[in-house]
Design a protein around this motif. Structure first.
Motif, short mmCIF file in Angstrom:
data_model
loop_
_atom_site.label_atom_id
_atom_site.label_comp_id
_atom_site.label_asym_id
_atom_site.label_seq_id
_atom_site.Cartn_x
_atom_site.Cartn_y
_atom_site.Cartn_z
N LYS A 18 42.16 41.30 45.48
CA LYS A 18 40.84 41.24 46.42
C LYS A 18 41.29 41.44 47.77
CE LYS A 18 38.06 38.89 42.96
NZ LYS A 18 37.16 37.58 42.89
N PRO A 19 40.91 41.98 48.57
CA PRO A 19 41.25 42.00 50.04
C PRO A 19 40.77 40.79 50.57
CG PRO A 19 39.90 44.26 49.26
CD PRO A 19 39.93 43.17 48.28
N GLY A 20 39.72 39.97 50.07
CA GLY A 20 39.50 38.92 50.71
C GLY A 20 40.62 37.74 50.40
N ILE A 62 42.27 44.69 33.76
CA ILE A 62 41.74 43.73 34.84
C ILE A 62 42.99 43.66 35.72
CG2 ILE A 62 41.33 41.13 35.51
CD1 ILE A 62 39.29 42.73 33.67
N PRO A 63 42.67 43.93 37.26
CA PRO A 63 43.82 44.36 38.18
C PRO A 63 44.66 42.84 38.23
CG PRO A 63 41.71 45.22 38.97
CD PRO A 63 41.43 44.32 37.55
N TRP A 64 45.88 43.05 38.54
CA TRP A 64 46.80 41.77 38.69
C TRP A 64 47.31 41.87 39.97
CZ3 TRP A 64 52.02 40.53 36.04
CH2 TRP A 64 52.14 39.21 36.24
N GLU A 82 34.57 43.11 43.89
CA GLU A 82 35.42 42.69 45.10
C GLU A 82 36.99 43.12 44.91
OE1 GLU A 82 35.32 38.58 46.09
OE2 GLU A 82 33.31 38.26 45.45
N TRP A 83 37.38 43.69 43.71
CA TRP A 83 38.49 44.33 43.39
C TRP A 83 39.05 45.30 44.39
CZ3 TRP A 83 37.79 44.02 37.54
CH2 TRP A 83 38.05 42.71 37.28
#
Length: 418
Positions: free
Chosen positions: A346-348, A141-143, A123-124
């Motif tokens: 995450k867009p969510g 890992i995206p922050w 989901e990133w």
């Protein structure tokens, strides 16, 4: 990406960083295991770190967190030394486009299983996740993320009879033409703002560079990329931006604050700087995502931001992974977005910033976010950037195809030097 993109994007600046201290005070219980985390100056506030530390150590009584604040200047060699075992922390914040460079040097822990199983990596945001992955292995890992939007003068739009911000490129050009009159500039766009150009190229289906047969080649001379440059030239002509300089020479926030510019392309945080320079503009600034070719989606944008990596030679790499999971997990992603006005990974999770007009526009744009080519040598391209003189040559009336061919050849050579 080096955090020069975020100048002005952060509303709350770390008091620790401003004071020049190297790390936050130790706060863990006696006898606990220390986990050291390197974070970059101004990424988050001292208050955020204090609350995160208190919560994390409460949930993990045997762990003592130690945050050490680093400067972007000169960080590359320091990270390489750490990956080689010199004063190695458990977690390091790095620019999203730097991960490939560090992965090539070796010493990064494979976080693929943790990211997909525990963090919902599917989901990133692609602009954060893709550069963190090298040869199918997730090392970063995206922050958090940030990207450019259009900052505009609501009063000038109203005077020109423009009731709603444009959603397509055609509308954007038409509106900018209306605004480019009566002594006002429709848009101030410097001639060498290559991050903005990248988005137009991606929208056309082109690339800055592409990998073929294991090697990287410049791709500015493709028909798609040349079309992207053509749109840039059309838009740039609707103002008086210099053709031979980027957005920092002169600083576009200062130009906008002078009062005769209807639009600039910048991170939302630039609005605070503009209002500080010209208090009369307070309450008159609005934001919208860079328009796309159709109204179905915003235009593509370069996504800057940070990933978190775990060195293999850290004393407690597994403990580092657990800290990364917490920082990149839902609860603290929401808090990070809410308090620091960043786009979450995450867009969510973007619903937490819907009340912040600039950040919400940035989050909508982030759904079409991309990163620079994922080559370990891309930093060499940016250091001696052939894209900038290419743009100046085209804007000055040079042959677009010839200029693109020459710039692409230089990019290919730079990407091969590593």
């Amino acid at each position: 990406m080096k955090n020069r993109m975020f100048v002005g994007a952060v509303a709350l600046v770390s008091a620790c960083a401003l004071g020049g201290c190297g790390s936050l005070p130790d706060s863990g219980p006696s006898g606990s295991q220390k986990v050291t985390i390197w974070l970059m100056k101004d990424s988050v506030s001292a208050d955020f770190l204090s609350r995160f530390t208190q919560d994390y150590e409460h949930e993990h009584p045997s762990v003592e967190l130690e945050f050490k604040i680093q400067s972007w200047t000169g960080i590359g060699p320091k990270v390489i030394d750490a990956l080689n075992g010199k004063e190695t922390p458990e977690v390091i914040e790095v620019g999203n486009t730097q991960v490939a460079q560090y992965a090539e040097s070796g010493g990064l822990r494979n976080l693929t299983l943790e990211s997909m199983r525990d963090l919902g990596g599917e989901e990133w945001l692609p602009g954060l996740a893709d550069p963190g992955s090298v040869d199918g292995v997730q090392y970063g890992i995206p922050w958090y993320a940030a990207n450019r939007v259009v900052i505009y003068r609501k009063d000038l739009f109203e005077q020109a009879g423009i009731k709603t911000p444009p959603r397509t490129r055609d509308e954007w050009i038409a509106d900018s033409e209306k605004l480019n009159s009566n002594g006002d500039q429709g848009i101030y766009l410097a001639g060498q703002n290559w991050y903005v150009l990248a988005g137009f190229i991606w929208d056309e289906g082109g690339e800055l560079a592409q990998e073929q047969g294991g090697s990287w080649e410049g791709a500015l001379d493709s028909p798609e990329a040349i079309r992207g440059m053509g749109f840039y030239k059309e838009l740039q002509a609707l103002g008086n931006g210099p053709k031979d300089a980027d957005e920092e020479k002169p600083p576009q926030t200062e130009v906008f604050a002078d009062g005769d510019v209807a639009q600039i392309i910048a991170v939302p945080g630039a609005a605070a700087q503009i209002e500080q320079l010209n208090p009369e503009l307070k309450g008159k600034l609005g934001f919208f995502p860079i328009p796309g070719k159709t109204a179905k989606a915003p235009g593509s944008v370069f996504t800057g931001g940070s990933d978190l990596i775990v060195p293999d030679k850290a004393g407690r790499p597994s403990a580092g992974v657990e800290v990364v999971k917490a920082l990149a997990g839902r609860a603290w992603q929401e808090e990070l977005a809410r308090t620091m006005s960043y786009v979450p990974n995450k867009p969510g999770l973007a619903y937490v910033i819907k009340g912040q007009e600039g950040t919400a526009a940035m989050a909508r744009g982030a759904t079409k976010g991309r990163a620079t080519p994922n080559s370990p040598q891309w930093a060499s391209v940016e250091a001696d950037n052939p894209i900038k003189p290419y743009m100046t040559a085209v804007l000055g009336g040079g042959d677009p195809e010839q200029a693109a061919k020459e710039a692409s050849a230089e990019i290919t050579e730079q990407l091969a030097d590593g």
